[in-house]
Scaffold this motif. Structure first.
Motif, mmCIF file in Angstrom:
data_model
loop_
_atom_site.group_PDB
_atom_site.id
_atom_site.type_symbol
_atom_site.label_atom_id
_atom_site.label_comp_id
_atom_site.label_asym_id
_atom_site.label_seq_id
_atom_site.Cartn_x
_atom_site.Cartn_y
_atom_site.Cartn_z
ATOM 1 N N ASP A 31 3.843 12.322 5.785
ATOM 2 C CA ASP A 31 3.054 11.109 5.930
ATOM 3 C C ASP A 31 3.879 9.863 5.629
ATOM 4 O OD1 ASP A 31 -0.144 10.464 6.101
ATOM 5 O OD2 ASP A 31 0.922 8.958 4.919
ATOM 6 N N PHE A 32 4.857 9.980 4.755
ATOM 7 C CA PHE A 32 5.702 8.825 4.456
ATOM 8 C C PHE A 32 6.493 8.366 5.683
ATOM 9 C CE2 PHE A 32 5.915 10.357 -0.195
ATOM 10 C CZ PHE A 32 4.832 9.561 -0.550
ATOM 11 N N VAL A 110 -2.091 -0.418 -2.873
ATOM 12 C CA VAL A 110 -0.885 -1.253 -2.905
ATOM 13 C C VAL A 110 0.344 -0.478 -2.437
ATOM 14 C CG1 VAL A 110 0.609 -2.664 -4.382
ATOM 15 C CG2 VAL A 110 -1.858 -2.647 -4.773
ATOM 16 N N ILE A 111 0.333 0.845 -2.624
ATOM 17 C CA ILE A 111 1.537 1.628 -2.341
ATOM 18 C C ILE A 111 1.349 2.578 -1.165
ATOM 19 C CG2 ILE A 111 3.236 3.245 -3.312
ATOM 20 C CD1 ILE A 111 2.444 2.122 -6.104
ATOM 21 N N TRP A 112 0.369 3.504 -1.268
ATOM 22 C CA TRP A 112 0.238 4.535 -0.243
ATOM 23 C C TRP A 112 -1.191 5.048 -0.184
ATOM 24 C CZ3 TRP A 112 0.406 10.243 -0.993
ATOM 25 C CH2 TRP A 112 0.491 10.929 0.238
ATOM 26 N N HIS A 113 -1.720 5.204 1.030
ATOM 27 C CA HIS A 113 -3.128 5.564 1.213
ATOM 28 C C HIS A 113 -3.451 6.990 0.789
ATOM 29 C CE1 HIS A 113 -2.847 8.395 4.623
ATOM 30 N NE2 HIS A 113 -1.721 7.750 4.892
ATOM 31 N N GLY A 114 -2.439 7.864 0.673
ATOM 32 C CA GLY A 114 -2.702 9.278 0.411
ATOM 33 C C GLY A 114 -2.931 9.618 -1.041
ATOM 34 N N TRP A 324 9.755 6.255 -1.309
ATOM 35 C CA TRP A 324 9.778 6.615 0.106
ATOM 36 C C TRP A 324 9.027 5.633 0.979
ATOM 37 C CZ3 TRP A 324 13.597 9.259 1.592
ATOM 38 C CH2 TRP A 324 14.139 10.252 0.782
ATOM 39 N N THR A 325 7.978 4.997 0.479
ATOM 40 C CA THR A 325 7.343 3.962 1.290
ATOM 41 C C THR A 325 8.294 2.777 1.467
ATOM 42 O OG1 THR A 325 6.215 3.119 -0.702
ATOM 43 C CG2 THR A 325 4.952 4.555 0.764
ATOM 44 N N PHE A 326 9.097 2.461 0.458
ATOM 45 C CA PHE A 326 10.095 1.397 0.608
ATOM 46 C C PHE A 326 11.143 1.787 1.647
ATOM 47 C CE2 PHE A 326 14.178 -0.565 -0.427
ATOM 48 C CZ PHE A 326 13.828 -1.912 -0.405
#
Length: 402
Positions: A31-32, A110-114, A324-326
């Motif tokens: 997902d990332f 703010v960071i990740w929907h999961g 990983w989102t970054f």
């Protein structure tokens, strides 16, 4: 009341948490870097398809139930310590869940929907309604609360898939996948924020909240029951029972996990894969690892890096999302959808290896991870000791040799 010492910890539980951290990243990594919510196996080809199938069968739907189980197990250990100290468990645990909910909200929006922490926190308050029940009562409740609604729903989806195979077939949603690629790969921070909220609502909103509760809370109850019954504490007394659980859950779990690959990707086969295959395989992992850890010293040495990883599970879980989102989102390096499954999986394994090394290094000087420390302070309402004393460091070295 202060945090539990190293000698008082149930080491195999930390090991299982560490293994869960690896499994969670193997799934979350998809997902990332790719539109995981909208894709199926047909999105990949070649080595990426094989890698996706392996992660899908061995990890998808198995490690969040394991984490929920360990969440419930840990709640009972905390309850036993608070009662022993004469402290109110409901008050202490409520503060603990309030902080977890706050962290989950920040993580999700703010960071990740999961994020899964919000769901754990919301389910956690229901623990206060049942924590006084016996282990057997908790286990019965867990089995009935899970199997009755999911058994009925599973039967309906399987029947519908048999009767209407074309209508119930599941394929990649290419339109939404392209939208996700555009937003996360090159969209603005505002675009990402809006789309992240939309995806969170798609998974957690409306009636889905009921299904999330029915999938997570029974696993929490199962963990509570195992803790009260002592099945992972006194392994020698329950070895036969654990072996039976391992054998049955491994065979049935693997069978259900590979079901869509020989019967086609339909709503029914995917439901059975995730809703029953996933939790059963989680049980197989937990019982199998526990039995092997108790039996073989070589396995204990081999899996030692997972123990500090598990002791800092919250810090490591959040670090994975932030890092990983970054790397993949447009506000960072913008590499979204630029790598395949094989490369992503290799990167996930390497990253967890780095986290294991860092966790071991960190815990040479500190009693817990930084996020765990703030969580403890919020839970107990007072400053906790953080750095290890010289004596505690020496005791820690001796403890690792045992």
């Amino acid at each position: 009341m202060h945090s539990v010492s190293r000698r008082e910890r149930l080491t195999v539980i930390d090991l299982l948490r560490g293994v869960a951290i690896l499994g969670i990243l193997l799934v979350n990594m998809i997902d990332f870097h790719a539109p995981f919510l909208y894709l199926q196996a047909d999105y990949w080809s070649g080595a990426d398809y094989i890698t996706y199938a392996l992660v899908d069968v061995l990890a998808q739907g198995s490690f969040y139930p394991m984490f929920a189980f360990l969440f419930g197990f840990g709640a009972i250990l905390l309850m036993e310590r608070t009662i022993k100290k004469g402290i109110s468990f409901p008050l202490l645990f409520s503060r603990r869940m309030a902080f977890l909910l706050l962290v989950g909200i920040i993580h999700a929006f703010v960071i990740w929907h999961g994020d899964i922490l919000i769901s754990y926190a919301m389910c956690g308050w229901f623990i206060l309604l049942v924590y006084k029940l016996s282990g057997k009562a908790l286990l019965k409740m867990a089995v009935l609360l899970y199997t009755i609604p999911y058994g009925l729903l599973g039967s309906l989806t399987i029947l519908s898939s048999v009767m209407f195979p074309d209508e119930m077939a599941v394929e990649t949603d290419w339109a939404k996948a392209r939208e996700a690629v555009q937003v996360y790969g090159s969209g603005s921070v505002s675009d990402i924020f809006s789309f992240r909220f939309e995806e969170w609502m798609a998974v957690n909103g409306s009636l889905n909240v009921i299904f999330l509760f029915l999938s997570i809370f029974p696993c929490i109850l199962a963990g509570m029951s195992f803790a009260k019954l002592g099945w992972l504490k006194d392994i020698s007394s329950h070895r036969r029972k654990l072996r039976w659980m391992f054998g049955l859950s491994a065979v049935v779990g693997i069978g259900l996990k590979i079901y869509p690959y020989y019967d086609g990707f339909t709503v029914g086969s995917l439901f059975m894969q995730d809703s029953f295959g996933g939790p059963l395989l989680a049980l197989a992992y937990m019982t199998g690892i526990t039995l092997t850890y108790e039996r073989f010293s070589s396995f204990r040495k081999l899996t030692m890096p997972f123990i500090p990883l598990g002791r800092m599970s919250m810090t490591n879980y959040l670090t994975q999302s932030i890092f990983w989102t970054f790397i993949f989102y447009s506000y960072g390096l913008g590499l979204y959808n630029q790598i395949g499954m094989l490369i992503g999986t290799i990167l996930a394994i390497l990253f967890v290896a780095v986290q294991a090394v860092f966790s071991a290094y960190w815990l040479k000087s500190y009693k817990m991870g930084p996020v765990e420390y703030v969580w403890r302070v919020a839970t107990y309402g007072k400053k906790q000791s953080f750095r290890l004393t010289t004596k505690e460091k020496e005791q820690g070295e001796r403890w690792k040799e045992l």
